[in-house]
Design an enzyme around this catalytic site. Structure first.
Site, PDB file in Angstrom:
ATOM      1  N   VAL A  17      -3.832 -26.091 -12.823  1.00 31.21           N
ATOM      2  CA  VAL A  17      -3.237 -25.141 -13.814  1.00 31.21           C
ATOM      3  C   VAL A  17      -2.981 -24.065 -13.112  1.00 31.21           C
ATOM      4  CG1 VAL A  17      -3.880 -26.171 -16.121  1.00 31.21           C
ATOM      5  CG2 VAL A  17      -5.906 -24.682 -14.379  1.00 31.21           C
TER       6      VAL A  17
ATOM      7  N   ASN B 163     -17.039 -17.304  -8.726  1.00 30.82           N
ATOM      8  CA  ASN B 163     -15.369 -15.846  -9.833  1.00 30.82           C
ATOM      9  C   ASN B 163     -16.206 -15.485 -10.124  1.00 30.82           C
ATOM     10  OD1 ASN B 163     -14.364 -14.423  -8.153  1.00 30.82           O
ATOM     11  ND2 ASN B 163     -11.718 -15.803  -9.518  1.00 30.82           N
TER      12      ASN B 163
ATOM     13  N   GLN C 240     -11.905 -19.365  -6.003  1.00 29.84           N
ATOM     14  CA  GLN C 240     -11.526 -19.290  -7.513  1.00 29.84           C
ATOM     15  C   GLN C 240     -13.246 -20.634  -8.812  1.00 29.84           C
ATOM     16  OE1 GLN C 240     -10.131 -16.649  -8.533  1.00 29.84           O
ATOM     17  NE2 GLN C 240      -9.471 -16.196  -7.314  1.00 29.84           N
ATOM     18  N   CYS C 241     -12.833 -20.056  -9.858  1.00 32.10           N
ATOM     19  CA  CYS C 241     -13.409 -20.646 -10.828  1.00 32.10           C
ATOM     20  C   CYS C 241     -13.505 -21.908 -10.922  1.00 32.10           C
ATOM     21  CB  CYS C 241     -13.280 -19.882 -12.016  1.00 32.10           C
ATOM     22  SG  CYS C 241     -11.948 -19.619 -12.636  1.00 32.10           S
TER      23      CYS C 241
ATOM     24  N   GLU D  87      34.018 -29.595  -2.594  1.00 31.96           N
ATOM     25  CA  GLU D  87      33.017 -29.586  -3.539  1.00 31.96           C
ATOM     26  C   GLU D  87      31.737 -28.564  -2.604  1.00 31.96           C
ATOM     27  OE1 GLU D  87      28.901 -31.590  -4.693  1.00 31.96           O
ATOM     28  OE2 GLU D  87      30.181 -32.917  -3.948  1.00 31.96           O
TER      29      GLU D  87
END
Length: 631
Positions: free
Chosen positions: A78, A149, A58-59, A397
């Site tokens: 990101v 890409n 990918q880029c 619990e």
């Protein structure tokens, strides 16, 4: 992206060209992927010198690799390329420092420089993702860029760049780039520089928005003795029974108090949760590809084939998980990831909201109000079919936790049967296990930890002085390992969660994503750097804060907690203490549904170590302006 021109497209992974520093750009034509070379999703993760670069090819992967090779820099992970335009810093790996990033809009009087990140907005040719390239040369009328890409064709012979982009300088020195696609937009370029002249000034956040504030509800004293949980609902009745009353925390003195965070802080928790889940998944895959690292997790060799199979087949089959954070004006740091038998879902997703309604709290938003719906959605998207069993121990619990999950499973449209303990289970035909009604068990969500079943295998191996094959003794009563490690039963959460839930993952993360702003320096050995900062000693497998020790920068023990995990291997994590607010140290936890942020809550303690006895209290999000006025 699609190929351009009339040249021949090259298959996935073929070199297209070589830029400065010897950084190769590879074809990303996914239609031509060789399944023998790339047999599973793990093969698509790109690492350079052990540092994660991104997804092949990918880029973003290329941009990170180019910067790492040529400048020793790496920017945070990101989701989409266009998000890089809003990054404010980049990491210098060698010097262990954060360096500033500045973004300049297309048309800025600050022209791009070699090594800048050129960013395209999402949309058009770059629908949803945007695009990033590296500026390799700058002229008055053009720039050269290198990227991945964008095209599947080889760069022309003798050329060390992928494309040329036309440029024009305006009368005021404004530098403009022409996008070659009519339906796409160049946002601008991102440069590592301290000079903010002409940089885009994103809205600055007021200081203090990462703090946590304690608030007191102005409500009648009579509310303390009122009933506000509906005991006609099984989960609420079990909760009241465990708490011995209609209480959110065990301390009556805290009944009218809650904690507030800003809207900005809540957004940061949301973003951090999703990003960290991705980082932990990258690290899990890396561990499974490196046997030397996997050996540090102290797992029986007999389960490793099934664990790898679980990862390959069930990567996306996660329902619940929880991150534990320290959050203050000092920053946001994650302590660890519990993606196996994560607790406190009902407190965050139901109880804190009912508490606020009972007291008439109008300020802010309940941080767990969407959690239940997102759990339901996660179950609807799961691969489960037919009858789902909820398996729990005989524990108060676990009663309300299991019942809360049962209600989410049923709301998703499944039939659900709860099983307390193992006594009602028996062996059926064809190696199946059946419940007390004779139903074959096929799908299980459990409150038990995987490690409990693994401990049974360790005990069996020790008793037999050898590594056992994973077989079932059908002449003996059904035990937990028979259920959880069974080819006929699918378990939530999957076996692979043993890896990210183990503290041994933390040093791996730090090595793959060094100096990441959400992570704490963690090592398998006690380093001088950790001694200087202060450090925390953690068993690689543990629960409820047991056997954790906090050591300050003067080598003084400042907190510790006894427990049953003293014999476990340990890791050493940078000391980053919880903020003390009023009388309590406060830990923020975020809850996920299918790996995505679904809500948050807090746990509090007068000790610096959060444990099983630590209380949950209500957490609410207040808009930024109102939050600043809170005391």
């Amino acid at each position: 992206m699609s190929k351009s021109g009339n040249q021949q497209s090259l298959p996935f992974g073929a070199p297209l060209g070589v830029a400065s520093g010897g950084v190769i750009s590879y074809s990303s034509d996914y239609k031509t992927v060789n399944e023998d070379t790339y047999p599973d999703r793990s093969a698509f993760r790109s690492y350079y010198e052990g540092v994660y670069m991104g997804y092949k090819w990918q880029c973003v992967e290329y941009a990170r690799r180019w910067l790492y090779v040529n400048k020793g820099l790496i920017f945070n992970d990101v989701s989409m390329a266009y998000e890089i335009f809003r990054l404010s810093s980049i990491r210098d790996i060698k010097n262990n420092t954060e360096l500033p990033l500045c973004s300049f809009a297309n048309g800025s009087q600050q022209p791009p420089r070699v090594g800048d990140l050129l960013i395209w907005e999402e949309g058009g040719e770059f629908e949803e993702t945007g695009h990033v390239a590296i500026v390799s040369e700058v002229f008055d009328d053009k720039i050269h860029i290198v990227e991945q890409n964008m095209s599947f064709e080889a760069w022309p012979d003798g050329r060390n760049y992928s494309r040329e982009i036309k440029a024009k300088i305006g009368k005021k020195g404004d530098f403009w780039l022409q996008c070659s696609f009519d339906d796409s937009v160049i946002l601008g370029w991102v440069s590592q520089t301290e000079d903010r002249t002409h940089a885009v000034e994103f809205e600055e956040l007021p200081r203090g928005l990462s703090n946590i504030k304690i608030q007191t509800v102005n409500a009648p004293a009579s509310k303390l003795n009122g009933a506000w949980l509906n005991i006609a609902n099984e989960d609420e009745s079990a909760y009241v029974d465990m708490m011995d009353g209609h209480l959110l925390s065990s301390s009556v003195d805290d009944f009218y108090q809650y904690f507030a965070i800003s809207e900005t802080a809540e957004k940061a928790l949301d973003s951090a949760t999703d990003e960290l889940h991705g980082l932990f998944m990258h690290a899990t895959d890396y561990v499974l590809q490196h046997p030397d690292l996997l050996s540090k997790f102290s797992l029986p060799a007999s389960i490793l084939p099934k664990l790898r199979q679980s990862w390959d087949n069930r990567l996306n089959q996660l329902i619940t998980s929880r991150f534990d954070f320290a959050m203050s004006e000092r920053g946001l740091k994650v302590y660890e990831y519990n993606c196996d038998s994560a607790s406190c879902y009902m407190e965050a997703g139901k109880v804190q909201g009912k508490w606020a309604k009972h007291l008439g709290v109008k300020q802010g938003m309940d941080n767990g109000e969407k959690l239940f719906k997102r759990l339901v959605r996660a179950w609807k998207k799961s691969d489960a079919t037919g009858l789902v069993h909820v398996l729990q121990d005989n524990d108060k619990e676990e009663d309300y936790h299991a019942l809360f999950m049962q209600s989410a499973i049923e709301a998703a449209g499944f039939e659900c049967e709860r099983i307390i303990g193992l006594n009602g289970l028996r062996w059926g035909p064809n190696n199946n296990i059946v419940d007390q009604h004779g139903n074959i068990i096929k799908w299980v969500w459990k409150t038990w930890a995987w490690e409990t079943a693994i401990d049974q295998l360790r005990a069996d191996e020790a008793a037999n002085s050898q590594q056992l094959p994973l077989t079932h003794n059908m002449d003996k009563p059904v035990q937990l390992s028979d259920v959880l490690i069974n080819d006929n039963i699918m378990i939530y959460e999957p076996m692979w969660t043993l890896i990210p839930s183990n503290k041994a993952i933390l040093p791996v993360l730090w090595s793959l994503f060094p100096n990441h702003p959400l992570l704490l320096n963690t090592s398998f050995e006690l380093t001088n750097e950790l001694k200087e900062s202060g450090y925390v000693v953690k068993p690689i497998v543990g629960r409820c804060g047991e056997n954790i020790r906090l050591i300050d920068e003067n080598s003084e023990l400042i907190a510790d907690k006894a427990g049953q995990f003293s014999e476990q291997e340990q890791v050493f994590q940078q000391l980053f203490a919880l903020p003390k607010i009023g009388k309590y140290y406060v830990q923020v936890s975020t809850f996920t549904a299918a790996g995505h942020y679904a809500g948050s809550g807090v746990r509090v303690s007068e000790s610096m170590i959060i444990g099983k006895e630590s209380d949950c209290m209500a957490l609410r999000t207040v808009d930024d302006i109102s939050f600043q006025s809170l005391r």
